[in-house]
Design a protein around this motif. Structure first.
Motif, PDB file in Angstrom:
ATOM      1  N   VAL A  47      -4.068 -10.319   4.287  1.00 57.47           N
ATOM      2  CA  VAL A  47      -4.541  -8.878   4.750  1.00 57.47           C
ATOM      3  C   VAL A  47      -5.891  -8.793   4.591  1.00 57.47           C
ATOM      4  CG1 VAL A  47      -3.781  -6.599   4.436  1.00 57.47           C
ATOM      5  CG2 VAL A  47      -2.137  -8.215   3.907  1.00 57.47           C
ATOM      6  N   SER A  49      -7.428  -6.012   6.767  1.00 56.18           N
ATOM      7  CA  SER A  49      -7.665  -4.623   7.429  1.00 56.18           C
ATOM      8  C   SER A  49      -7.944  -3.732   6.347  1.00 56.18           C
ATOM      9  CB  SER A  49      -6.469  -4.497   8.329  1.00 56.18           C
ATOM     10  OG  SER A  49      -6.785  -2.893   8.889  1.00 56.18           O
ATOM     11  N   ASP A  50      -8.921  -2.742   6.719  1.00 56.82           N
ATOM     12  CA  ASP A  50      -9.068  -1.330   5.955  1.00 56.82           C
ATOM     13  C   ASP A  50      -8.406  -0.417   6.414  1.00 56.82           C
ATOM     14  OD1 ASP A  50     -10.428  -0.880   8.409  1.00 56.82           O
ATOM     15  OD2 ASP A  50     -12.169  -0.199   7.441  1.00 56.82           O
ATOM     16  N   GLN A  55      -2.367  -1.812   6.261  1.00 46.75           N
ATOM     17  CA  GLN A  55      -2.173  -2.299   4.913  1.00 46.75           C
ATOM     18  C   GLN A  55      -0.571  -2.070   4.278  1.00 46.75           C
ATOM     19  OE1 GLN A  55      -5.353  -0.388   2.498  1.00 46.75           O
ATOM     20  NE2 GLN A  55      -6.844  -1.818   3.253  1.00 46.75           N
ATOM     21  N   SER A  58       1.842  -4.223   6.263  1.00 43.65           N
ATOM     22  CA  SER A  58       1.779  -5.747   5.635  1.00 43.65           C
ATOM     23  C   SER A  58       2.691  -5.659   4.418  1.00 43.65           C
ATOM     24  CB  SER A  58       0.381  -5.975   5.451  1.00 43.65           C
ATOM     25  OG  SER A  58      -0.140  -5.425   4.232  1.00 43.65           O
ATOM     26  N   LEU A  76      -5.368 -10.960  -0.335  1.00 45.60           N
ATOM     27  CA  LEU A  76      -6.250  -9.869  -0.002  1.00 45.60           C
ATOM     28  C   LEU A  76      -7.836 -10.127   0.307  1.00 45.60           C
ATOM     29  CD1 LEU A  76      -4.636  -7.522  -2.292  1.00 45.60           C
ATOM     30  CD2 LEU A  76      -3.840  -7.591  -0.047  1.00 45.60           C
ATOM     31  N   ALA A  80      -9.396  -5.062   2.346  1.00 43.27           N
ATOM     32  CA  ALA A  80      -7.780  -5.091   2.127  1.00 43.27           C
ATOM     33  C   ALA A  80      -7.883  -5.532   0.653  1.00 43.27           C
ATOM     34  CB  ALA A  80      -7.006  -5.962   2.911  1.00 43.27           C
ATOM     35  N   MET A  83      -7.373  -2.574  -2.003  1.00 42.45           N
ATOM     36  CA  MET A  83      -5.897  -2.376  -2.512  1.00 42.45           C
ATOM     37  C   MET A  83      -5.721  -2.777  -3.873  1.00 42.45           C
ATOM     38  SD  MET A  83      -3.735  -3.415   0.923  1.00 42.45           S
ATOM     39  CE  MET A  83      -2.144  -3.534   0.000  1.00 42.45           C
ATOM     40  N   ALA A  92      -6.103   3.383  -0.007  1.00 46.45           N
ATOM     41  CA  ALA A  92      -5.160   2.488  -0.430  1.00 46.45           C
ATOM     42  C   ALA A  92      -4.175   3.357  -1.291  1.00 46.45           C
ATOM     43  CB  ALA A  92      -5.716   1.461  -1.087  1.00 46.45           C
ATOM     44  N   PRO A 103      -0.397   2.067   0.389  1.00 43.11           N
ATOM     45  CA  PRO A 103      -0.409   0.687   0.609  1.00 43.11           C
ATOM     46  C   PRO A 103      -0.208   0.021  -1.107  1.00 43.11           C
ATOM     47  CG  PRO A 103      -1.931   1.376   2.021  1.00 43.11           C
ATOM     48  CD  PRO A 103      -1.534   2.653   1.335  1.00 43.11           C
TER      49      PRO A 103
END
Length: 161
Positions: A47, A49-50, A55, A58, A76, A80, A83, A92, A103
């Motif tokens: 993962v 992605s922001d 998130q 996923s 991560l 990501a 998170m 997050a 997330p």
């Protein structure tokens, strides 16, 4: 020339007979002792992605994979990785529709309810200028050699978000 050809044909025939005998023996063995071993599927979820929805999704798929018997591992990286922070950004920690789950909240649930290992990339913490104390309990730093081995293992599905 005839002698070489005759020798080659004899070797070929012998190889064919040995192969058939081995195949027959293997098929008989499988009838006597069936092998019902199924290997546990392995899924590495990478993962980066922001985006909070990406998130969260996923983590939804991580939970589903783990509940369906997969050996799951989450890596991560980049944005990501946030998170996993104790002081995570609102993206997050803010609940998302349809179940108002964040997330990070679902990631914690995945870690609590499954054997999923969650890690941040090895360069994530040094890149932020912090140490492992900023991570939530249960999240560790990935060993690049372990992740690399997983990625080249033919039994591992690598999924990126």
């Amino acid at each position: 020339m005839k002698k070489v050809l005759a020798t080659a044909l004899a070797i070929g025939a012998t190889s064919l007979m040995v192969g058939c005998t081995a195949t027959n023996a293997m098929s008989q063995k499988s009838q006597v002792t069936p092998e019902n071993k199924t290997s546990t599927p392995s899924v590495l979820l990478n993962v980066t992605s922001d985006n909070a929805q990406v998130q969260l999704m996923s983590m939804v798929l991580t939970m589903q994979s783990a509940q369906q018997g997969a050996d799951t591992r989450v890596l991560l990286c980049g944005p990501a990785g946030d998170m996993a922070l104790r002081d995570a950004p609102a993206s997050a920690t803010t609940g998302q529709p349809p179940k108002n789950m964040s997330p990070q909240g679902l990631m914690k649930m995945v870690m609590k309810n499954t054997d999923t290992k969650v890690e941040v990339c090895a360069i994530y913490l040094p890149g932020k200028g912090v140490d492992q104390s900023v991570l939530i309990d249960g999240v560790t730093v990935a060993d690049p050699a372990e992740i690399g081995a997983l990625m080249v293992d033919g039994k591992t599905q690598v999924v990126s978000f």
